[in-house]
Design a protein around this motif. Structure first.
Motif, PDB file in Angstrom:
ATOM      1  N   ARG A 448       0.841  -1.204   0.000  1.00 19.23           N
ATOM      2  CA  ARG A 448       0.000   0.000   0.000  1.00 19.23           C
ATOM      3  C   ARG A 448       0.876   1.254   0.000  1.00 19.23           C
ATOM      4  O   ARG A 448       0.614   2.217  -0.738  1.00 19.23           O
ATOM      5  N   TRP A 449       1.918   1.223   0.864  1.00 17.42           N
ATOM      6  CA  TRP A 449       2.844   2.374   0.902  1.00 17.42           C
ATOM      7  C   TRP A 449       3.490   2.593  -0.456  1.00 17.42           C
ATOM      8  O   TRP A 449       3.525   3.726  -0.966  1.00 17.42           O
ATOM      9  N   ALA A 450       4.026   1.525  -1.040  1.00 14.92           N
ATOM     10  CA  ALA A 450       4.717   1.669  -2.325  1.00 14.92           C
ATOM     11  C   ALA A 450       3.764   2.152  -3.415  1.00 14.92           C
ATOM     12  O   ALA A 450       4.105   3.047  -4.204  1.00 14.92           O
ATOM     13  N   LEU A 451       2.569   1.591  -3.467  1.00 12.01           N
ATOM     14  CA  LEU A 451       1.613   1.976  -4.506  1.00 12.01           C
ATOM     15  C   LEU A 451       1.197   3.430  -4.359  1.00 12.01           C
ATOM     16  O   LEU A 451       1.051   4.149  -5.351  1.00 12.01           O
ATOM     17  N   ALA A 452       1.011   3.891  -3.131  1.00 12.35           N
ATOM     18  CA  ALA A 452       0.557   5.267  -2.905  1.00 12.35           C
ATOM     19  C   ALA A 452       1.658   6.281  -3.168  1.00 12.35           C
ATOM     20  O   ALA A 452       1.415   7.342  -3.751  1.00 12.35           O
ATOM     21  N   THR A 453       2.883   5.962  -2.764  1.00  7.01           N
ATOM     22  CA  THR A 453       3.950   6.969  -2.817  1.00  7.01           C
ATOM     23  C   THR A 453       4.849   6.851  -4.041  1.00  7.01           C
ATOM     24  O   THR A 453       5.457   7.847  -4.449  1.00  7.01           O
ATOM     25  N   GLN A 454       4.936   5.653  -4.638  1.00 11.84           N
ATOM     26  CA  GLN A 454       5.845   5.467  -5.767  1.00 11.84           C
ATOM     27  C   GLN A 454       5.129   5.228  -7.088  1.00 11.84           C
ATOM     28  O   GLN A 454       5.748   5.332  -8.145  1.00 11.84           O
ATOM     29  N   TYR A 455       3.845   4.918  -7.035  1.00 11.67           N
ATOM     30  CA  TYR A 455       3.121   4.587  -8.261  1.00 11.67           C
ATOM     31  C   TYR A 455       1.856   5.414  -8.440  1.00 11.67           C
ATOM     32  O   TYR A 455       1.066   5.149  -9.342  1.00 11.67           O
ATOM     33  N   GLY A 456       1.655   6.423  -7.591  1.00 10.05           N
ATOM     34  CA  GLY A 456       0.567   7.371  -7.787  1.00 10.05           C
ATOM     35  C   GLY A 456      -0.831   6.828  -7.591  1.00 10.05           C
ATOM     36  O   GLY A 456      -1.800   7.416  -8.085  1.00 10.05           O
ATOM     37  N   LYS A 457      -0.963   5.723  -6.856  1.00  8.68           N
ATOM     38  CA  LYS A 457      -2.280   5.148  -6.623  1.00  8.68           C
ATOM     39  C   LYS A 457      -2.942   5.827  -5.416  1.00  8.68           C
ATOM     40  O   LYS A 457      -2.287   6.105  -4.408  1.00  8.68           O
ATOM     41  N   THR A 458      -4.235   6.080  -5.526  1.00  6.57           N
ATOM     42  CA  THR A 458      -4.969   6.707  -4.435  1.00  6.57           C
ATOM     43  C   THR A 458      -5.417   5.632  -3.462  1.00  6.57           C
ATOM     44  O   THR A 458      -6.447   4.970  -3.647  1.00  6.57           O
ATOM     45  N   ILE A 459      -4.626   5.438  -2.431  1.00 10.77           N
ATOM     46  CA  ILE A 459      -4.909   4.406  -1.436  1.00 10.77           C
ATOM     47  C   ILE A 459      -4.231   4.826  -0.134  1.00 10.77           C
ATOM     48  O   ILE A 459      -3.109   5.330  -0.152  1.00 10.77           O
ATOM     49  N   ARG A 460      -4.932   4.661   0.975  1.00 13.01           N
ATOM     50  CA  ARG A 460      -4.344   5.060   2.244  1.00 13.01           C
ATOM     51  C   ARG A 460      -3.323   4.029   2.692  1.00 13.01           C
ATOM     52  O   ARG A 460      -3.565   2.816   2.614  1.00 13.01           O
ATOM     53  N   TRP A 461      -2.200   4.514   3.159  1.00 15.57           N
ATOM     54  CA  TRP A 461      -1.163   3.634   3.687  1.00 15.57           C
ATOM     55  C   TRP A 461      -0.672   4.086   5.054  1.00 15.57           C
ATOM     56  O   TRP A 461      -0.162   3.284   5.840  1.00 15.57           O
ATOM     57  N   LEU A 462      -0.810   5.374   5.365  1.00 13.36           N
ATOM     58  CA  LEU A 462      -0.264   5.930   6.593  1.00 13.36           C
ATOM     59  C   LEU A 462      -1.151   5.556   7.778  1.00 13.36           C
ATOM     60  O   LEU A 462      -2.366   5.763   7.738  1.00 13.36           O
ATOM     61  N   PRO A 463      -0.582   4.980   8.843  1.00 19.38           N
ATOM     62  CA  PRO A 463      -1.395   4.658  10.017  1.00 19.38           C
ATOM     63  C   PRO A 463      -2.001   5.923  10.615  1.00 19.38           C
ATOM     64  O   PRO A 463      -1.504   7.035  10.384  1.00 19.38           O
ATOM     65  N   PRO A 464      -3.073   5.795  11.399  1.00 17.06           N
ATOM     66  CA  PRO A 464      -3.625   6.960  12.092  1.00 17.06           C
ATOM     67  C   PRO A 464      -2.537   7.643  12.917  1.00 17.06           C
ATOM     68  O   PRO A 464      -1.788   6.984  13.642  1.00 17.06           O
ATOM     69  N   GLN A 465      -2.458   8.955  12.792  1.00 16.26           N
ATOM     70  CA  GLN A 465      -1.373   9.705  13.427  1.00 16.26           C
ATOM     71  C   GLN A 465      -1.863  10.446  14.673  1.00 16.26           C
ATOM     72  O   GLN A 465      -2.897  11.115  14.649  1.00 16.26           O
ATOM     73  N   LEU A 466      -1.088  10.342  15.738  1.00 12.19           N
ATOM     74  CA  LEU A 466      -1.377  11.068  16.972  1.00 12.19           C
ATOM     75  C   LEU A 466      -0.952  12.524  16.812  1.00 12.19           C
ATOM     76  O   LEU A 466       0.186  12.813  16.449  1.00 12.19           O
ATOM     77  N   LYS A 467      -1.881  13.447  17.092  1.00  6.23           N
ATOM     78  CA  LYS A 467      -1.589  14.867  16.959  1.00  6.23           C
ATOM     79  C   LYS A 467      -1.318  15.541  18.307  1.00  6.23           C
ATOM     80  O   LYS A 467      -0.469  16.412  18.418  1.00  6.23           O
ATOM     81  N   GLU A 468      -2.039  15.115  19.354  1.00  3.51           N
ATOM     82  CA  GLU A 468      -1.920  15.812  20.635  1.00  3.51           C
ATOM     83  C   GLU A 468      -2.364  14.885  21.768  1.00  3.51           C
ATOM     84  O   GLU A 468      -3.259  14.055  21.600  1.00  3.51           O
ATOM     85  N   VAL A 469      -1.700  15.029  22.916  1.00  6.55           N
ATOM     86  CA  VAL A 469      -2.117  14.373  24.158  1.00  6.55           C
ATOM     87  C   VAL A 469      -2.360  15.477  25.177  1.00  6.55           C
ATOM     88  O   VAL A 469      -1.453  16.229  25.512  1.00  6.55           O
ATOM     89  N   LYS A 470      -3.606  15.549  25.673  1.00  7.14           N
ATOM     90  CA  LYS A 470      -3.983  16.659  26.562  1.00  7.14           C
ATOM     91  C   LYS A 470      -4.536  16.121  27.876  1.00  7.14           C
ATOM     92  O   LYS A 470      -5.607  15.516  27.911  1.00  7.14           O
ATOM     93  N   PRO A 471      -3.778  16.306  28.993  1.00  4.04           N
ATOM     94  CA  PRO A 471      -4.334  15.949  30.304  1.00  4.04           C
ATOM     95  C   PRO A 471      -5.458  16.918  30.680  1.00  4.04           C
ATOM     96  O   PRO A 471      -5.340  18.128  30.474  1.00  4.04           O
TER      97      PRO A 471
END
Length: 619
Positions: A448-471
């Motif tokens: 999925r990573w290779a297809l999205a980033t090296q072959y221009g395919k529209t497919i999600r490969w990046l895991p959900p990303q943590l933006k903030e941790v707020k106590p």
């Protein structure tokens, strides 16, 4: 740190698992049979260049080999021809112009003074390098759904190559084609040959590599070559040049270099031979005492061994003997799956974090592409699955820290502007064996990573990303870049939280309710709220923090990754739970491990008692 004798033992028994199908020939047991030497006596070409291979498209085409000194060599490929004169060391190299992708079989002609070599059925496409250790080697024939993959492997535009296993600190410039004897499996392995992907040739190919190649080829129709240099039982430092390791001024790297240097210096070949003879004599004596027959071919050893100097895990050795043997060969990119052996050392994860980015940089340099795509597959599962009944003790495993380093290396390089670094997790492919047979989804995930980033395919490969941790009072609120769901439609599992004392407990996890007034909840699936009645003021969290973790949070089938916002080592966890400092800072030794495990079991028991009490009171 585990002793090097432990690692040498692993190096001896954890031999390569895979090899393409062997020709039906009678080979002498216990010996390698060379089909083609690394460097031939007359006009020859590097063994990377063979019939049935894939040449990297859109890149200048380097072809090299050996001939008689001053011999003129002419190479023709397509419409391009170039001549060169072999040097005094017999080496020659030509560089032909880049050529576009082509599924039409072509021929390379190499003409010397009296000899002509023709390589046929050559395609132009993308070549991907596979490396790491045994979970990358693990063959398609031994995985779930492998039989289906094998009978479906009629893919004439995918080509397969497994590089023979060579050892030692000397920089090698080629490799032989051979049938290599494997003591561990008691059989010969055909290595160093390009094969067309068919059900007959694919049986022992890397499962991850094959599935990766298949997905890319089916999505793009570009010919794909995969070159496998992975080696079971190997550590990160052996894949990194010694001269690079020497520039890393940390106690961990300096320590492992010094320890290996001492082992090499202390090795006495004669004393080693005497010890092996004594072991043989002791075995024979024991068999006689037990009345067992002595095999006719049982003889005492008579050969001197090179010892740790050529051990495959000596730092730098596999870079010198394996990576260097194919350096300069144009490739599209590489995928990497390794880390198990580095988790044997208490500070192995620290060394990994220090060395891994430098190894990636060095490999990109070796293949003449500073932006070479490099895909990281994280640490696999192993051991008893984590559950709420034994949640806390499962956090004590150094493999988790290696997994964290994989992910953090990816995040750090990506944040620094590296646009070709890739990543795929596999900790959600749960098996207790350290060779999980669930490889098909892993190969597809890194594809999925290779297809999205090296072959221009529209497919999600990046895991959900943590933006903030707020106590916030009695809770932690995690903000993510995308909505996530529990893939089994149940409660969100796998989170733990702790206060400033660093004593973790499993957390109740639910989505953030945007509706602060009356009426039905309005859930925000990009925010996760973590609470526990046992942690009144949480500041730390961990997720999927076990070797075989309890976890179920995903987005589009991609899991939220193993991560945390604390920095506690196992030694510091011991201090958190026992109130005592570990004898060696940051490291568990001797009875300290048992003390920590006992405290964590007690933590689980205390929580379960409180939960039972609350349940009874509710009735």
């Amino acid at each position: 740190m585990k002793s090097l004798s432990h690692l040498v033992l692993i190096s001896t028994i954890a031999l390569a698992i895979h090899a393409p199908m062997m020709a039906q020939e009678k080979l002498e047991r216990g010996k390698d049979r060379i089909d083609t030497p690394a460097i031939g006596a007359g006009l020859c070409v590097h063994n990377l260049f063979q019939s049935n291979m894939v040449i990297q498209r859109d890149r200048p085409i380097g072809i090299w080999g050996w001939a008689a000194p001053s011999e003129k060599v002419t190479v023709t490929f397509g419409d391009n021809t170039q001549s060169v004169t072999a040097g005094a060391d017999r080496s020659w190299k030509v560089e032909l112009p880049a050529m576009p992708v082509s599924s039409e079989p072509q021929t390379i002609s190499i003409q010397g003074k009296d000899t002509k070599i023709e390589l046929t059925n050559i395609l132009l496409g993308d070549v991907w390098l596979l490396s790491g250790q045994s979970n990358m080697e693990f063959p398609i024939s031994k995985v779930d759904e492998g039989d289906l993959e094998i009978i479906s492997a009629n893919l004439k535009n995918i080509r397969l190559m497994t590089i023979p296993q060579q050892n030692g600190p000397a920089v090698l410039r080629s490799f032989p084609r051979l049938y290599q004897w494997n003591d561990f499996f008691g059989s010969h392995y055909r290595q160093g040959f390009w094969d067309v992907c068919t059900p007959e040739t694919v049986n022992e190919m890397s499962a991850i590599g094959l599935v990766f190649a298949r997905r890319i080829h089916l999505a793009t129709q570009i010919p794909i070559g995969i070159v496998d240099i992975s080696r079971g039982g190997t550590c990160l430092a052996t894949w990194t040049p010694t001269e690079v390791l020497k520039t890393i001024d940390t106690p961990e790297v300096k320590g492992i270099l010094a320890e290996w240097d001492k082992n090499v210096a202390d090795f006495n070949p004669q004393k080693d031979l005497q010890n092996r003879i004594k072991q043989h004599e002791d075995r024979v004596a024991k068999m006689k005492a037990e009345g067992k027959p002595i095999p006719a071919d049982s003889k005492p050893p008579a050969n001197l061994l090179p010892g740790p100097a050529v051990d495959m895990n000596r730092p730098g050795n596999l870079y010198a003997s394996t990576v260097s043997a194919i350096a300069g060969f144009p490739v599209k990119g590489a995928i990497w799956h390794q880390g198990y052996n580095d988790a044997f050392a208490p500070t192995g994860y620290k060394l990994y974090g220090q060395v891994f980015p430098e190894m990636i940089k060095t490999w990109r340099s070796a293949f003449n592409d500073p932006a070479m795509p490099f895909g990281i597959i994280t640490q696999e599962t192993e051991g008893e699955p984590q559950s709420l009944e034994q949640f806390l003790p499962a956090m004590v495993n150094l493999g988790i820290y290696i997994r964290e380093v994989h992910y953090q290396t990816f995040l750090n390089l990506r944040k620094a502007g590296d646009k070709t670094i890739g990543y795929a997790s596999c900790f959600d492919q749960h098996r207790s064996w350290y060779h999980p047979q669930i490889k098909v989804p892993v190969g597809e995930r890194i594809a999925r990573w290779a297809l999205a980033t090296q072959y221009g395919k529209t497919i999600r490969w990046l895991p959900p990303q943590l933006k903030e941790v707020k106590p916030e009072a009695d809770k932690l609120i995690l903000s993510l870049d995308t909505p996530v769901v529990a893939y089994n439609d149940g409660p969100i599992l796998g989170f733990a939280i702790a206060g400033k004392d660093g004593r973790f407990q499993p957390a109740k996890a639910q989505y953030f309710n945007k509706n602060l007034g009356p009426g039905a909840p309005s859930w925000d699936q990009t925010k996760i709220v973590l609470t526990s009645p046992m942690i009144p003021e949480p500041i730390y969290f961990r997720y999927a923090w076990a070797r075989n973790p309890l976890e179920n949070l995903k987005s589009g089938g991609l899991p939220f990754d193993t991560q945390r916002n604390d920095t506690f080592s196992l030694g510091e966890m011991y201090e958190n739970y026992s109130g005592k400092k570990s004898a060696t800072p940051g490291i568990l030794q001797g009875g300290e491990f048992g003390v920590l495990m006992g405290a964590l079991r007690e933590g689980d028991l205390s929580r379960r008692k409180e939960e039972a009490k609350a349940l009874l009171e509710a009735k």
